[in-house]
Write a protein that holds these residues in place. Structure first.
Motif, mmCIF file in Angstrom:
data_model
loop_
_atom_site.group_PDB
_atom_site.id
_atom_site.type_symbol
_atom_site.label_atom_id
_atom_site.label_comp_id
_atom_site.label_asym_id
_atom_site.label_seq_id
_atom_site.Cartn_x
_atom_site.Cartn_y
_atom_site.Cartn_z
ATOM 1 N N GLY A 222 4.164 -1.915 -1.240
ATOM 2 C CA GLY A 222 3.780 -0.577 -1.652
ATOM 3 C C GLY A 222 2.348 -0.440 -2.110
ATOM 4 O O GLY A 222 1.931 0.643 -2.531
ATOM 5 N N SER A 223 1.559 -1.508 -2.075
ATOM 6 C CA SER A 223 0.176 -1.440 -2.543
ATOM 7 C C SER A 223 -0.658 -0.543 -1.638
ATOM 8 O O SER A 223 -0.428 -0.465 -0.424
ATOM 9 C CB SER A 223 -0.435 -2.846 -2.594
ATOM 10 N N ILE B 233 3.789 -1.832 -9.030
ATOM 11 C CA ILE B 233 3.863 -1.972 -7.576
ATOM 12 C C ILE B 233 3.885 -3.446 -7.186
ATOM 13 O O ILE B 233 4.652 -3.866 -6.308
ATOM 14 C CB ILE B 233 2.685 -1.243 -6.908
#
Length: 261
Positions: free
Chosen positions: A33-34, A53
């Protein structure tokens, strides 16, 4: 999810895996999700990315690789301390309640299910295992750690005959992308004249440095004859994070090794 992770978001070491030993290095995507410079699968908590994250990425990694224990993450300090990892760690329920990370740049284990983890973004992750898979090690080897003897320390901590070991050198910055000064060259050549073969002059007082060649030399000096890998360049290959290429906003890959059982 195991098959998806192993196929699309990780690199599997190209070595004759000892019985029951599993290993991988994460890639930048497509999982994770970065965002921005960290996209997508940043595993490093100290790179400046959103810690929640990063925790989610680590959970995806642990679930995707079907780990039965949370990895033993280290606070890497470019030194030579070796951590003895014996405990099976439970998964933290929240990003702000992690397990303590010991100051160390290598770890070993004889315990099935215990997962060793190294973070990198140009430095070399180096994996070591006995041929029967009874003990494994992972080391973080940048130029400082290599020069000070982190690989030698890890091998000594295994307490086995080095001729019975296999090693794999994971993704690190390649010689064509890594220029160093006289201080770095002297750290190796002053201790071992044969290390000069890993340096190629570029301009006055500067050399291209082949970290993988230096790691191979030191492993073989210790008696480890079977050394694999070392043919990656994190700087030029967009699958990998690279601190030298991306600067302070670079994410981190994780290289894991564990014994099944």
């Amino acid at each position: 999810m195991c098959a998806d992770l192993l196929a699309s978001s990780s690199l599997i070491p190209d070595w004759p895996t000892p019985p029951g030993v599993r290993a991988l290095t994460t890639l930048r995507g497509p999982l994770g999700g970065s965002q921005g410079a960290y996209a997508r699968f940043n595993i490093g908590t100290r790179a400046g990315d959103d810690p929640a994250i990063v925790h989610g990425n680590r959970c995806d990694l642990a679930a995707g690789a079907c780990l039965r224990s949370w990895p033993h993450w280290l606070h890497q300090v470019h030194g030579t301390r070796v951590w003895q990892a014996d405990a099976l760690l439970p998964w933290p329920q929240r990003w702000d309640t992690p397990h303590a990370e010991p100051d160390a740049d290598a770890a070993i284990t004889r315990t099935p299910g215990v997962v060793l983890a190294i973070l990198s973004a140009d430095c070399l992750p180096v994996l070591i295992a006995t041929r029967d898979g009874s003990v494994v090690a992972a080391a973080h080897a940048g130029w400082r750690g290599l020069a000070e003897g982190v690989l030698e320390a890890a091998i000594a901590a295994l307490r086995v005959v080095p001729a019975g070991l296999l090693a794999w050198i994971g993704p690190g910055i390649g010689a064509a992308s890594y220029e160093v000064d006289a201080r770095v060259r002297a750290a190796f050549v002053d201790a071992d004249a044969d290390a000069a073969q890993a340096f190629h002059a570029t301009r006055p007082g500067h050399w291209q440095c082949d970290l993988a060649a230096l790691a191979r030399l030191r492993l073989r000096r210790c008696g480890v004859a079977d050394v694999y890998g070392g043919d990656f360049d994190t700087f030029s290959d967009a699958r990998f994070y690279s601190y030298r290429r991306d600067g302070a906003d670079s994410g981190r890959m994780a290289t894991l090794i564990w014994r099944e059982g």
